[in-house]
Design a protein around this motif. Structure first.
Motif, PDB file in Angstrom:
ATOM      1  N   ALA A   3      29.214  61.083 -46.797  1.00  0.00           N
ATOM      2  CA  ALA A   3      28.711  59.735 -46.521  1.00  0.00           C
ATOM      3  C   ALA A   3      28.863  59.370 -45.056  1.00  0.00           C
ATOM      4  CB  ALA A   3      29.472  58.727 -47.377  1.00  0.00           C
ATOM      5  N   ARG A   4      27.926  58.510 -44.604  1.00  0.00           N
ATOM      6  CA  ARG A   4      28.028  57.962 -43.253  1.00  0.00           C
ATOM      7  C   ARG A   4      28.637  56.573 -43.424  1.00  0.00           C
ATOM      8  NH1 ARG A   4      24.417  54.900 -39.968  1.00  0.00           N
ATOM      9  NH2 ARG A   4      22.959  54.718 -41.686  1.00  0.00           N
ATOM     10  N   TRP A   5      29.953  56.511 -43.176  1.00  0.00           N
ATOM     11  CA  TRP A   5      30.651  55.255 -43.437  1.00  0.00           C
ATOM     12  C   TRP A   5      30.434  54.272 -42.299  1.00  0.00           C
ATOM     13  CZ3 TRP A   5      32.236  54.459 -48.169  1.00  0.00           C
ATOM     14  CH2 TRP A   5      32.576  55.552 -48.957  1.00  0.00           C
ATOM     15  N   PRO A   6      30.381  52.978 -42.608  1.00  0.00           N
ATOM     16  CA  PRO A   6      30.332  51.981 -41.531  1.00  0.00           C
ATOM     17  C   PRO A   6      31.620  52.048 -40.715  1.00  0.00           C
ATOM     18  CG  PRO A   6      30.059  50.949 -43.715  1.00  0.00           C
ATOM     19  CD  PRO A   6      30.395  52.374 -43.945  1.00  0.00           C
ATOM     20  N   SER A  17      34.126  49.584 -43.074  1.00  0.00           N
ATOM     21  CA  SER A  17      34.740  50.396 -44.141  1.00  0.00           C
ATOM     22  C   SER A  17      36.251  50.447 -43.974  1.00  0.00           C
ATOM     23  CB  SER A  17      34.147  51.810 -44.149  1.00  0.00           C
ATOM     24  OG  SER A  17      34.476  52.465 -42.951  1.00  0.00           O
ATOM     25  N   ILE A  67      34.005  49.110 -48.873  1.00  0.00           N
ATOM     26  CA  ILE A  67      33.121  48.534 -47.851  1.00  0.00           C
ATOM     27  C   ILE A  67      33.257  47.014 -47.931  1.00  0.00           C
ATOM     28  CG2 ILE A  67      30.724  48.168 -47.149  1.00  0.00           C
ATOM     29  CD1 ILE A  67      30.103  51.016 -47.923  1.00  0.00           C
ATOM     30  N   LYS A  93      22.303  50.953 -50.768  1.00  0.00           N
ATOM     31  CA  LYS A  93      22.554  50.870 -49.327  1.00  0.00           C
ATOM     32  C   LYS A  93      22.955  49.446 -48.984  1.00  0.00           C
ATOM     33  CE  LYS A  93      19.731  54.472 -47.339  1.00  0.00           C
ATOM     34  NZ  LYS A  93      18.680  54.801 -46.415  1.00  0.00           N
ATOM     35  N   TYR A 130      23.674  51.397 -44.567  1.00  0.00           N
ATOM     36  CA  TYR A 130      24.678  52.432 -44.852  1.00  0.00           C
ATOM     37  C   TYR A 130      24.624  52.810 -46.333  1.00  0.00           C
ATOM     38  CZ  TYR A 130      26.834  51.333 -40.380  1.00  0.00           C
ATOM     39  OH  TYR A 130      27.067  51.145 -39.041  1.00  0.00           O
TER      40      TYR A 130
END
Ligand code: HEM
Length: 503
Positions: A36-39, A75, A84, A382, A386
């Motif tokens: 995952a592309r975390w915030p 995150s 999140i 999303k 994200y």
């Protein structure tokens, strides 16, 4: 978290770290979360993540400050849990509208597993569960539909009159603990609607049995629990939360058992008079179990009584701090209700200023500032662009959103006027996200009864009494410092002196 709990935490973590760390490594590799592309978010420490960043008695404020640094979609890692935190209206819309079907899940607190309550509780069931849907239908059609609310109106009005009578008889000219008496009246409104009995004595300063049982259960939930941070350790129940909660919840179940036994001994004919009659009928048709009836009563009392009482208390505290607003609200009541002893239902829609006062109270002092955490039931959602992997917990910081200076002029000021002449309605996520009761699948099922209660109590007590602060206190002395446990408490409970103005 106090120092002793931190020490206990660390000791327990040492004991369990081997299992947990192995599990951590495996899960990091095998789930979609690793890709995952975390915030952005604050850097965490190994294994514990950000738990020391969020230890606070004002978590809503702490998360707001963190969001100012890391962004409105942020995150966190709390032990093994990916979280999140959403602090903008647009992000709230992603959670509550666009991806509601995926993000309406819950992560069950380990304490909620006591007595396997989570398998039958509206609050903890996944939104896809057939029992969840049935319970929501029960709430919407039997409990809080227009028909159901009309049927219980006389009972509810009587409970608010009891409050006025009690203030006249036992408290006139004396400083009243506003929060205490409001909680008692809210418990009686709920018990009156649900099973036609009073559960609290308004003339007594002592806590009622049900109030104590609810408080004990709720407090157990608010204590930090290693089992929630490290689910691999949950079977050990190292902090004993599940064990303790089983005791508290059993007492609540026993309380409702006694109510049900009394009901069964009373012949009531064919007509269903209250919600318990409706629920027992559903039970006799084999649609819900008796335990589910008790779990629903428990959920409604726990979620509904203190939250509503707190909101009225906060709103009155703001009125004590702002005498000009209070006198404007009382003038409106005088012009609409006049010399009548009590406002009537038909008067309520003629009180736009009082309604604005109620909405401003909800905006500024939301009893659930972080709502209830949601969880992604599957991949695919999303938030702010994200991706939200399955199992991620989502916290909507509604407190921050409803005080966002980008949306609200002078957000820290109590200004009911901002709601006049607008069609801002708590039922929809509009551009500003004024959503005190949530939206979508997890929308608060008690919203209508809560708003009725807040508006009616305010109308009755402002019409019947002049309110003054005790012992030369000035309006600016009213302390609005808040503390967040499961709901937003006043650190210094507000007291005021009611003086009857008619009769
Ligand atoms: C001022 C008073 C109240 C406020 C501000 C409030 C607000 C909320 C919020 C924000 C949620 C969570 C929504 C979400 O998870 O997205 C919620 C859930 C809930 N509320 Fe309320 N509420 C209030 C009063 C009540 C009352 C009076 C009742 C019952 C009669 C009630 C019963 C519930 C229940 C059972 C849930 C869980 C619903 C679910 O998980 O599906 N609430 N409430």
């Amino acid at each position: 978290m106090d120092p002793s709990s931190i020490l206990v935490c660390l000791l327990c973590i040492c004991a369990g770290s081997f299992i947990a760390y192995k599990k951590f490594l495996t899960s990091e590799k095998s789930t979609s979360t690793s890709k995952a592309r975390w915030p952005p978010g604050p850097p965490g420490i190994p294994l514990l993540g950000n738990i020391f960043d969020v230890r606070s008695t004002q978590l809503h404020r702490t998360l707001t400050k963190l969001a100012a640094v890391y962004g409105p979609i942020m995150s966190l890692k709390l032990g093994m849990k990916n979280v999140i935190v959403v602090s903008t209206a647009a992000g709230a819309r992603d959670v509550l509208q666009t991806h509601d079907s995926i993000l309406a899940g819950r992560t069950v607190n380990d304490a909620a597993r006591a007595l396997r309550n989570h398998e039958i509780s509206l609050v903890w069931l996944p939104s896809s569960a057939p029992l969840f849907r049935l319970l929501r239908v029960v709430c919407n059609t039997h409990l809080f539909s227009a028909r159901g609310l009309e049927a219980s109106r006389a009972v509810r009005e009587q409970k608010v009159r009891d409050l006025v009578e009690s203030l006249r008889k036992h408290h006139a000219g004396r400083a009243v603990d506003i929060g205490g008496i409001l909680l008692s009246v809210l418990l009686n409104i709920m018990s009156g609607v649900l099973f036609s009995e009073d559960v609290a004595d308004l003339s007594s300063d002592h806590e009622s049995e049900l109030e104590t049982l609810i408080r004990d259960t709720v407090e157990e939930f608010t204590k930090p629990n290693l089992s929630d941070l490290f689910p691999a350790l949950a079977t050990l129940d190292l902090n004993g939360r599940r064990r303790n909660n089983a005791v508290h919840m059993q007492k609540l179940y026993d309380f409702f058992d006694r109510v049900i036994t009394r009901r069964r001994k009373t012949a009531r004919g064919d007509k269903n008079v209250d919600v318990l009659d409706e629920l027992l009928q559903l039970h006799s048709e084999d649609r819900i179990s008796l335990d589910t009836v008790k779990a629903l009563l428990l959920d409604l009392f726990v979620a509904g009584s203190s939250s509503t009482a707190q909101t009225v208390q906060w709103t009155l505290a703001e009125l004590f701090r702002h005498p000009a607003v209070m006198s404007k609200a009382r003038q409106e009541l005088e012009s609409v209700v006049g010399s009548k002893e009590y406002p009537e239902e038909s008067d309520m829609e003629k009180l736009p200023y009082l309604r604005a006062v109620m909405l401003e109270g909800l905006r500024m002092h939301l009893s659930g500032p972080l709502m209830m955490p949601h969880t992604a039931a599957t991949d695919g959602a999303k938030i702010g662009g994200y991706p939200v992997p399955k199992g991620t917990q989502v916290i909507v910081n509604m407190w921050a959103i409803m005080r966002d200076p980008a949306s609200w002029e002078k957000p820290e000021e109590f200004m009911p006027e901002r709601f006049l002449g607008t069609d801002l309605d708590p039922r929809g996520v509009d551009a500003r996200a004024f959503v005190p009761f949530g939206e979508g699948r997890r929308l608060c099922p008690g919203m209508h009864i809560a708003m009725w209660s807040i508006m009616t109590i305010l109308a009755y007590v402002l019409h019947a009494f002049e309110w003054n602060l005790p012992d030369g206190m000035k309006p600016s002395d009213v302390d609005l410092t808040d503390r967040f446990r499961t709901s937003l408490h006043m650190v210094t409970p507000v007291k005021a002196v009611p003086t009857p103005v008619r009769r």
